[in-house]
Design an enzyme around this catalytic site. Structure first.
Site, PDB file in Angstrom:
ATOM      1  N   GLY A 428      12.283  -3.736  -6.005  1.00 51.73           N
ATOM      2  CA  GLY A 428      13.215  -3.423  -4.484  1.00 51.73           C
ATOM      3  C   GLY A 428      12.815  -2.279  -3.866  1.00 51.73           C
ATOM      4  N   ASN A 685       7.686  -7.504   3.497  1.00 55.61           N
ATOM      5  CA  ASN A 685       7.665  -6.744   2.085  1.00 55.61           C
ATOM      6  C   ASN A 685       8.308  -5.477   2.103  1.00 55.61           C
ATOM      7  OD1 ASN A 685       7.059  -5.668  -0.235  1.00 55.61           O
ATOM      8  ND2 ASN A 685       4.782  -6.398  -0.346  1.00 55.61           N
ATOM      9  N   LYS A 686       9.650  -5.254   1.659  1.00 55.48           N
ATOM     10  CA  LYS A 686      10.198  -4.307   1.920  1.00 55.48           C
ATOM     11  C   LYS A 686       9.870  -3.077   0.865  1.00 55.48           C
ATOM     12  CE  LYS A 686      14.205  -6.891   3.215  1.00 55.48           C
ATOM     13  NZ  LYS A 686      15.684  -7.448   3.098  1.00 55.48           N
ATOM     14  N   CYS A 687       9.267  -3.397  -0.061  1.00 55.76           N
ATOM     15  CA  CYS A 687       8.651  -2.338  -0.987  1.00 55.76           C
ATOM     16  C   CYS A 687       7.528  -1.468  -0.316  1.00 55.76           C
ATOM     17  CB  CYS A 687       8.363  -3.084  -2.348  1.00 55.76           C
ATOM     18  SG  CYS A 687       9.444  -3.825  -3.232  1.00 55.76           S
ATOM     19  N   ASN A 688       6.735  -2.165   0.141  1.00 55.20           N
ATOM     20  CA  ASN A 688       5.459  -1.472   1.009  1.00 55.20           C
ATOM     21  C   ASN A 688       5.876  -1.114   2.486  1.00 55.20           C
ATOM     22  OD1 ASN A 688       4.414  -1.576  -1.345  1.00 55.20           O
ATOM     23  ND2 ASN A 688       3.390  -3.763  -1.137  1.00 55.20           N
TER      24      ASN A 688
END
Length: 727
Positions: A428, A685-688
């Site tokens: 996440g 891509n919310k993590c990156n």
């Protein structure tokens, strides 16, 4: 030719067998010359410690030995000289005897430039003279004056000279060999010599930026630029009894009306006559009973510190003056603000801190800089948080309440689903988690109001200590890169900064309709008959809250309204406020809020600015070679969304890529990026914080695919959240 060869052989003989030379006689320390540079100077700041091995009668400068290109430390620290074996030193001296120094033109140049195809060699002192750079880290590389690393400035906006932040002498703010710039503070400049002296005195554990106290980034840059940072404790830590004076506690009651019969210096621990020191400076004190403090755990600030904190902003109301009571029962607020008695000046660290507080109030700081500085507390050690995305609040509450949780550890988010039989774990986004947590906090029952919120009175939440946890969550979110809360009322903010007793609420702070109606009726009364009529109707309520007062003139209604507002907005929620305030002290956030109120007001009381096509265009960087047509479609799509010609909003795009609906005050980490791939739909891509754009043949297809993916992704997220709320 024969004479020249004999001279060279004799010089090599001197280097390898220094014991044969008269100048290196044991006991004559001033004339012992280093076998590498042939200088007998003893200057630790320039050449390092000068050390002699008496058994072999061999003398070296530490830096000359360390930077020599053909020698390695093969022994233990106590073997040879600093762990360099004697036989290795002799071999290196022999190797250097064949190399001529390109500065002084003499043989014995043991140090070479590491730049490819550069053949320059030199002695260590000669290298310093020609402004070479020696890196005391890694492979201990050396760079000549042509290939040395430099500090690059994008643009020079400095018109005037700036002071070296160590010696305070003015210098031209242009990076050169002798002038270095801090990598973490744009306005911090240093003399190279000042930095080197400070590094030697501070050692690796205390050498840091003089402005923001950053260690990692600052030391890495200074090592790159040739500053030697020894692996030792600070020189002041090694001095015997250096801090003896600090072990003496300040024990004197300084309030104007000391009620202790034994005198102001009387201190009886665990009683009402125990002396409590000022929590800010520690150089003023009070008996617990003299300031009506119920316990030693209660915070107390002296008059001077309180006035410095409360008067630090020009746009906020100044602290009120409280007249001393004539009775023996002195009110808490009176004792907190009363003047201290005359006393002899006493030097203490607190006096210095007061000066810093006073000076700090004169400067305005950018909020992003302040939060980045707070972020320096975060350690490299990572704590993984397992979060149920459908139940953000309870997941966070369980983790933050755990005694093993350390708010200064770096946070890594993993999403889990309790109803998932496979028990899958999905990586996440930390900033998405903090954003969702702040949204829940804003809409929780801990606050009341529509847009600008104040603390509510929730007895169950108070019992469960949720106000403290809310303050703690908000502090952690700000330091770890979370979003701007933006929902505080000015009244709540002023209470945190200047204290409840110096804050006057307004009608907009009252969310209770019945109470607001009472206030409006009193305020709009045009004669004494109407005013007394309203007071009689509300007699029970006014008596309950302790606001009954004798009204003799119509203007008395204004004081009555102030009393009602103060009770309902501030006094009624005193317990929740104190608990919330304690939580905000996590990671030093409350102290920064009180020191820089103007900067924090913008993020605590105001929502972030609306996103625009230009803001998003500048926010996302292109890391890979883009498809020119897709990049053009992206720019057109942003403009379409801004013009309202799409069902998608700017906030939807940012949430899709990063999980946040606004740009955090400390910025995104990592920086949002875009790339183009041959696919039908975009991927966020919310993590990156990355957004992958589809490559399509027409703009119409591009827009339709973007709208479809973004809208449906957000819709599914909202459905999951509402499904939890229903159950």
């Amino acid at each position: 030719m024969i004479n020249l060869r004999l001279q060279k052989l004799s010089w090599v003989y001197v280097l390898i067998f220094p014991s044969k030379m008269n100048e290196n006689k044991p006991g004559d320390s001033q004339t012992l010359a280093c076998v590498f540079c042939r200088k007998n100077d003893d200057c630790p700041n320039k050449y390092g410690e000068k050390k002699t091995n008496e058994k072999w009668n061999l003398t070296v400068h530490y830096y000359c030995l360390l930077m020599s290109s053909g020698i390695w430390q093969r022994g233990k620290e106590e073997e040879g000289v600093y762990g360099f074996l004697i036989e290795d030193i002799r071999k290196e001296v022999n190797r250097a005897s064949k190399l001529k120094c390109c500065v002084c033109k003499k043989n014995g140049a043991s140090i070479g430039c590491v730049a490819p195809r550069c053949k320059r060699s030199y002695h260590f002192p000669c290298g310093l003279q020609r402004e070479c750079i020696f890196q005391f880290t890694g492979n201990f590389a050396s760079f000549c004056w042509k290939h040395r690393p430099v500090q690059i400035m994008a643009s020079n906006n400095y018109r005037d000279s700036l002071p070296c932040t160590i010696c305070l002498e003015y210098i031209e703010p242009v990076p050169t060999y002798n002038i270095l710039r801090s990598p973490c503070c744009k306005n911090a400049w240093f003399h190279r010599d000042c930095l080197q002296v400070q590094a030697i005195n501070a050692g690796v554990f205390f050498f840091r930026c003089t402005i923001c106290s950053n260690t990692d980034i600052f030391q890495e840059e200074m090592l790159r630029m040739g500053i030697h940072i020894p692996e030792k404790d600070a020189s002041w830590e090694l001095e015997e009894n250096a801090y003896q004076d600090l072990l003496q506690h300040y024990e004197h009651c300084d309030v104007r009306r000391c009620r202790c019969k034994e005198g102001r210096d009387y201190n009886a621990p665990d009683s009402k006559w125990e002396i409590k020191r000022c929590q800010c400076c520690g150089s003023s004190g009070t008996h617990l009973a003299c300031s009506s403090l119920r316990s030693w755990e209660q915070n107390w600030e002296c008059l001077e510190c309180r006035s410095i904190i409360y008067n630090s902003g020009n746009n906020f109301q100044k602290a009120k003056k409280h007249a001393l009571s004539n009775s023996n029962n002195v009110a808490i607020t009176d004792c907190l603000l009363e003047e201290s008695s005359p006393k002899l000046p006493r030097q203490s660290p607190g006096a210095q801190r007061k000066d810093l507080l006073r000076q700090g109030s004169k400067f305005r700081r950018d909020i992003s800089t302040i939060l980045i500085e707070l972020g320096f507390q975060i350690k490299k050690k990572t704590k993984r948080l397992f979060i149920n995305k459908a139940n953000i609040w309870n997941s966070a509450l369980d983790i933050f309440r755990n005694q093993k949780f350390n708010p200064s550890y770096a946070i890594e988010i993993t999403y889990v689903n309790e109803n998932d039989k496979i028990a899958r774990e999905l990586p996440g986004s930390k900033q998405e988690f903090l954003s969702l947590l702040m949204q829940h906090l804003e809409n929780s029952s801990l606050f009341e109001g529509s847009l600008s919120k104040n603390l509510s009175l929730n007895s169950q939440a108070l019992k469960e200590n949720l106000y403290y946890e809310a303050g703690k969550m908000l502090a952690i979110s700000l330091v770890h890169g979370g979003p701007s809360p933006g929902f505080f009322s000015k009244t709540l903010f002023n209470c945190l900064v200047y204290g409840p007793e110096n804050t006057q609420p307004i009608l907009d702070d009252v969310s209770d309709f019945d109470v607001a109606q009472i206030i409006v009726r009193i305020n709009t009364a045009t004669n004494m008959t109407d005013l007394n009529s309203v007071v009689n109707e509300c007699y029970n309520y006014l008596e309950l809250i302790g606001c009954l007062r004798l009204l003799t003139t119509l203007s008395d209604k204004y004081m009555l309204v102030k009393d009602i507002l103060f009770y309902h907005v501030i006094k009624r929620v005193q317990a929740p406020f104190e608990s919330f305030k304690q939580g905000l002290k996590t990671l030093g956030v409350l102290e920064k809020i009180q020191t820089y109120p103007e900067a924090f007001c913008n993020i605590l009381c105001h929502k972030p600015e609306n996103l625009s096509a230009k803001i998003l265009r500048d926010l996302f960087t292109v890391h890979t070679l883009p498809d020119v047509q897709a990049l053009g479609f992206w720019n057109s799509y942003l403009q379409t969304v801004e013009d309202g010609k799409s069902a998608t909003t700017m906030e939807d795009i940012l949430i899709f890529a990063t999980g946040c609906s606004s740009i955090p005050p400390a910025g995104f980490k990592p920086t949002p990026s875009i790339e183009c791939l041959h696919m039908d739909f975009p991927i966020g891509n919310k993590c990156n914080n990355s957004l992958t754009l589809p490559i399509t043949s027409t703009y119409k297809e591009f827009q339709e695919n973007m709208d479809f993916a973004i809208r449906n992704t957000l819709r599914l997220g909202k459905e999951e959240s509402s499904h939890y709320n229903e159950h």
